[in-house]
Design a protein around this motif. Structure first.
Motif: not given
Ligand code: RRO
Length: 310
Positions: A45, A69-72, A125, A191
């Motif tokens: 994303s 919890s990658m955080g984009l 997304n 997701n």
């Protein structure tokens, strides 16, 4: 036995490809998906600008799946647009996932991507669970409508949405009612299940650093929820809207189940992280074996044909 399918008007020689997130952030990772047996290439994303994402550790694998919890973290949308030319050398569709930090960002990114050569489709997304202070748009039906109205004023490239999991029957109806009002090309379900908590009992601690250990759950445990979401949206939406199954896929039988529920294609997330891009050939071989045993020569022979007991 053919695993061929069509998504957003694009032919795929295999119905299996990567979920947005795992191993699809850098050009080298996207190349690996391109060179594999995956039927398409889907990017991580993208936001307007490059992001580092949340502090590590931010991904953890368990026996049954994963928490993240990658955080984009991503290279910014221009990078994924620039990659389109290279993606075309693999002779399979290239999809860009878009997850702007606000509605205006989403519109700006989608305007820039729209109509560009070699961008086969956009996956918007609506369900990023891990940016502190940003609720998931997909859980707010009115806001989802507002965003889609803004987006469809500008988009010419086929566009689909990545949805969060729903758990209450009226919520499926409410989201379907929004989606029906737009020319959506596909719907990807699901997701990660947002904000689960995995615990290390030896350490008496959480296992990932961001958000006090809370993160999106993927893997085995989410398959029943993914199947329910695929099934519901398949029955509620027009049959020209492709449903893309995502959630708990690690074997050919898992894919078979998703297709029975109505999926036209499936994406692999947690298992891709675990196994690497070899998973696409292995799972495809397993699916062909199952189809052969049942006498199915193509996906349409059993897609959506799940039986009920009354
Ligand atoms: O980057 C993430 O933390 C992330 C995203 Br954008 C998403 O859509 N789903 C997920 O599990 N993680």
């Amino acid at each position: 036995t053919s695993l061929a399918t069509v998504v957003a008007g694009c032919p795929l020689s295999s119905c299996l490809y990567n979920a947005s997130g795992p191993l699809c952030t850098t050009a080298a990772e996207l190349d690996a998906v391109g060179s594999s047996e995956a039927g398409a290439i889907l990017s991580k994303s993208a936001t307007l600008e490059k992001r580092q994402g949340n502090p590590s550790p931010r991904y953890f694998e368990t026996t049954w799946g994963s928490i993240n919890s990658m955080g984009l973290p991503n290279e910014g949308y221009r990078y994924y647009l620039d990659y389109a030319k290279r993606a075309a050398t693999f002779n399979k569709p290239y999809f860009i996932s878009v997850s702007g930090l606000g509605f205006e960002d989403n519109v700006a990114i989608i305007r820039a991507l729209s109509g560009q050569e070699h961008v086969s489709a956009i996956e918007l997304n609506l369900s990023c669970p891990n940016v502190p202070g940003k609720p998931q748009t997909g859980y707010d039906f009115e806001q989802s409508r507002v965003l889609l109205e803004m987006i469809f004023e500008h988009v010419t490239t086929p566009l689909g949405v990545k949805l969060p999991p729903y758990f209450d029957l009226p919520h499926f109806e409410m989201m379907a009612a929004v989606l029906r009002d737009f020319p959506i090309a596909f719907v990807t379900c699901i997701n990660s299940i947002g904000n689960g908590l995995v615990i290390d009992t030896d350490q008496e601690s959480v296992v990932i650093k961001p958000k006090s250990g809370f993160g999106g759950i993927g893997g085995d445990f989410i398959k029943p929820t993914a199947l329910a979401n695929v099934r519901k949206f398949y029955t509620l939406l027009d049959k020209d809207v492709a449903i893309i199954g995502c959630g708990g896929i690690k074997s050919g039988m898992d894919v078979f189940e998703h297709i029975l529920c109505g999926a036209s294609a499936v994406q692999v997330g947690t298992q891709l992280m675990r196994e690497g891009v070899g998973c696409f050939a292995r799972i495809a071989a397993e699916l062909r074996e199952i189809m052969g045993g049942k006498g199915y020569r193509d996906i349409d022979s059993f897609k959506g044909k799940l039986k009920t007991l009354e």
